[in-house]
Structures are given as structure tokens and as C-alpha cells.
Scaffold this active site. Structure first.
Site, PDB file in Angstrom:
ATOM      1  N   ASN A  65     -22.776 -20.562  22.273  1.00  0.00           N
ATOM      2  CA  ASN A  65     -23.022 -19.218  22.797  1.00  0.00           C
ATOM      3  C   ASN A  65     -23.302 -18.227  21.673  1.00  0.00           C
ATOM      4  OD1 ASN A  65     -22.455 -19.491  25.838  1.00  0.00           O
ATOM      5  ND2 ASN A  65     -20.722 -20.531  24.883  1.00  0.00           N
TER       6      ASN A  65
ATOM      7  N   LYS B 205     -15.174 -15.259  27.582  1.00  0.00           N
ATOM      8  CA  LYS B 205     -15.342 -15.354  26.118  1.00  0.00           C
ATOM      9  C   LYS B 205     -16.718 -15.892  25.748  1.00  0.00           C
ATOM     10  CE  LYS B 205     -14.845 -20.028  25.651  1.00  0.00           C
ATOM     11  NZ  LYS B 205     -15.533 -20.996  24.762  1.00  0.00           N
TER      12      LYS B 205
ATOM     13  N   ASP C 100      -9.431 -18.328  22.070  1.00  0.00           N
ATOM     14  CA  ASP C 100     -10.736 -18.922  22.365  1.00  0.00           C
ATOM     15  C   ASP C 100     -11.867 -17.942  22.064  1.00  0.00           C
ATOM     16  OD1 ASP C 100     -12.304 -21.033  23.097  1.00  0.00           O
ATOM     17  OD2 ASP C 100     -11.706 -21.067  25.202  1.00  0.00           O
TER      18      ASP C 100
ATOM     19  N   ALA D 150     -15.459 -29.520  19.930  1.00  0.00           N
ATOM     20  CA  ALA D 150     -15.368 -30.956  20.172  1.00  0.00           C
ATOM     21  C   ALA D 150     -15.372 -31.766  18.881  1.00  0.00           C
ATOM     22  CB  ALA D 150     -16.522 -31.397  21.075  1.00  0.00           C
TER      23      ALA D 150
ATOM     24  N   TRP E 263     -17.568 -32.875  24.571  1.00  0.00           N
ATOM     25  CA  TRP E 263     -16.162 -32.557  24.800  1.00  0.00           C
ATOM     26  C   TRP E 263     -15.426 -33.715  25.451  1.00  0.00           C
ATOM     27  CZ3 TRP E 263     -12.516 -30.653  22.596  1.00  0.00           C
ATOM     28  CH2 TRP E 263     -11.457 -29.923  23.152  1.00  0.00           C
TER      29      TRP E 263
ATOM     30  N   SER F  57     -11.248 -24.537  20.799  1.00  0.00           N
ATOM     31  CA  SER F  57     -11.464 -25.928  20.375  1.00  0.00           C
ATOM     32  C   SER F  57     -12.949 -26.250  20.323  1.00  0.00           C
ATOM     33  CB  SER F  57     -10.769 -26.886  21.358  1.00  0.00           C
ATOM     34  OG  SER F  57     -11.077 -26.534  22.694  1.00  0.00           O
TER      35      SER F  57
END
Length: 332
Positions: free
Chosen positions: A257, A192, A245, A141, A11, A139
Site C-alpha cells: 500500500n 491502516k 500495524d 510475510a 502470507w 507483520s
């Protein structure tokens, strides 16, 4: 504008690549060997392989030098370390007496042992500083590094911090929105990740798109309840840093995740999954903190309860899903 990015993971590297197109950008990494490799190859093969980095991007292994680059009032520092490293970086800035005039962090989660959100850690370590905030949103990366469109939100109580962040990032394919609900943005970014593990489990068990939609929707309700209980605003959770997100992390195949959930459903142990992953999966790190805070505040979070049962209590993924389905009926 001078910009320093602290942290050369995927990131941090992606954000530095975007910033370097318009600004005098310096990317700091603790590992001197990685810095040498970045400078020689113009590629972060460890964390973002296959993406060519801009020729104007510079690299630095000395933290004091990197911080000095972002000292001016018209400069910006971006902290791209994981939550577990944020407090140490704040202490290092304080001890070096080189706290940037304006800085934002991009990490998501709660500190595991203290259950602090990032802004609470910053306030504890840098009590005399005020111009800081969080940059967050849906987002990945790799897509950012490839110059694909993305929309993010910067939240800060400081108008100057919001303005500097907007000036730094809002160009090319990146759109920046501004706000001041730091708590809401941070809670959305933390919860999230836990919910994405749940959707990964459901998808891995082949439970279908209906189940995925139900988990995302009811998960959003959990996120909002906790966020409001902690001082966030309800409307934040239907924006980029909440619903946006959550959708990305719960459904995107680049989500670490979600990958954890998929592999748990396939019968792999958590230790084996994390060992093979090689990167941080913040949902695993902060799940206990989220559940602990929810119980303390009297916030009902059954999906989070189920995820923690699978992660830490040895409950089989299919049994956890069955437990959710057996819950009493209620009004939405």
C-alpha cells in the site's frame, strides 16, 4: 496439533512455514500447478521467492482434504485468502459440510460491494458456527518466513478459538496476544492500508518526516473514530493491530500500500501501478468502502477523503495534500 492453512500466497505460505516447525501442517492452494511446484521445489517462487520451506510442510490442492485435516476439536484452520475470497471459502466449507471446529482468518479489509467486515461475512455464511476469530498485527510475510521476531493478536469471542490459535502460533520468534475486540482489530487492519497509501504519497512527494509523523498520528485518530463508531474499543487502536500495524505499513518498504502511494506521487496511473504490482493492495480495494461507511456514520476522515480523491477522482497528489493543509484549525 493438526493445522490447515487455506491460501498459498505470500502470507499463507509464511504462516504455514512457521506452523510446520511445530505442527502437522497442510497448505492448500486452489492452483494444482502451484501445489506441485511447492512440493517439488520447497519454495513458493511466485509469492515468496528465496525462502526455503520446512521439510515437514505438506501441500494439497483438494479443499475437502485440507478441511478434513482440521476437523478435530484440537485442530485449527487458518484462512489466508484475501477479503475478496473469504465469503466463497466459507460457502465452500459449508457446502462440503466440513466446517473446522476452530478457524481464524488473516485477511484485512472490507468486502467491496457489501462493505462487510470479515466477521460479518463469516456470520452470514456460517450462522451456526461460533469458534472463529481474526489474527492480525504488524507483520510482513517475508520476515515471518525468515523466522524474524513478530507479535500478533488473535481476537475472538470464543475462548476455545483463542486458546487453539495461541497453542498453534506462539512459539519460536512469534509472540501471540489474545483479546475479544474483533471489530476493533478488523477496522484497524482495514483502515491502516488506506492510510499507508497517504504516507506513501507524502514520502514520494518529499514532504519530510514531520509530514509522515503527522499523517500517522492523525490517521490513527481517523481509524479510532471509525472503529469506535462501528463498535470497537478505543484502546484497541493503540495496540498491535492499530498503531502497530499502521506504523509498519505506513513506513516499511515491504508495504504494497505504501508502494502504491509512492508511485502515485511519481505520476504513475493507478491502473499501471496495480498491473505491475502483481499482488493485492487492500488499501485500494477497500478505500471507497471505508469512506462510504464514515460518511454514513458521520465520522470525519479527511485523510481517507484525500486518498480516495487521488485514487478515484483524478485529483493530483500534491493538490490533495494542499487540501489537507487548508483545512480549518481545530482542537486536537
Amino acid at each position: 496439533m493438526k493445522v490447515a492453512v487455506l491460501g498459498a500466497g505470500a502470507w499463507g505460505t509464511a504462516l504455514a512455514a512457521h506452523l510446520a516447525v511445530r505442527h502437522d501442517t497442510l497448505l492448500w492452494a486452489r492452483d494444482a500447478a502451484l501445489v506441485a511446484e511447492l512440493a517439488a521445489r520447497r519454495e513458493n517462487a511466485r509469492y515468496l521467492g528465496g525462502v526455503a520451506l520446512p521439510p515437514g510442510l505438506r501441500y494439497e490442492a483438494d479443499l475437502a482434504t485440507a478441511l478434513s485435516h482440521a476437523q478435530a476439536d484440537d485442530a485449527l484452520c487458518v484462512i489466508a485468502a484475501p477479503v475478496a475470497g473469504l465469503r466463497a471459502l466459507c460457502r465452500a466449507m459449508r457446502d462440503a459440510r466440513r466446517v473446522p471446529a476452530h478457524f481464524v482468518w488473516v485477511c484485512k479489509g472490507f468486502e467491496a460491494d457489501t462493505r462487510r467486515l470479515p466477521h460479518q461475512m463469516v456470520a452470514e455464511e456460517l450462522p451456526d458456527h461460533a469458534s472463529y476469530g481474526v489474527l492480525s498485527g504488524p507483520s510482513f510475510a517475508r520476515e515471518v518466513a525468515q523466522g524474524l521476531p513478530v507479535a500478533l493478536t488473535v481476537a475472538s469471542a470464543s475462548a476455545a478459538c483463542r486458546e487453539r490459535t495461541l497453542a498453534a502460533f506462539h512459539h519460536g520468534a512469534m509472540r501471540i496476544y489474545t483479546g475479544d475486540d474483533v471489530v476493533g482489530v478488523e477496522v484497524g487492519g482495514a483502515v491502516k492500508n488506506v492510510l499507508a497509501i497517504a504516507t506513501g504519497i507524502a514520502d514520494g512527494l518529499g514532504l519530510g518526516l514531520n509530514a509522515r509523523a503527522a499523517l500517522v498520528t492523525r490517521g490513527l485518530a481517523e481509524m479510532s473514530r471509525l472503529g469506535v463508531a462501528l463498535g470497537g474499543r478505543a484502546e484497541t487502536f493503540t495496540g498491535l493491530t492499530g498503531l502497530g500495524d499502521l506504523i509498519l505499513t505506513a513506513t516499511g518498504d515491504l508495504s504494497r500500500n505504501r508502494s502504491v502511494g509512492l508511485q502515485l506521487a511519481a505520476g504513475r496511473s493507478l491502473d499501471d501501478i496495480l498491473a505491475a504490482l502483481g499482488h493485492v493492495a487492500e488499501g485500494v480495494r477497500c478505500a471507497r468502502a471505508v469512506l462510504s461507511i464514515a460518511r454514513e456514520r458521520g465520522v470525519d476522515m479527511p485523510i481517507t477523503e484525500a486518498v480516495c480523491a487521488v485514487l478515484f477522482d483524478g485529483v493530483a497528489p500534491r493538490d490533495a495534500v494542499s487540501g489537507l493543509l487548508r483545512r480549518d484549525a481545530k482542537a486536537e
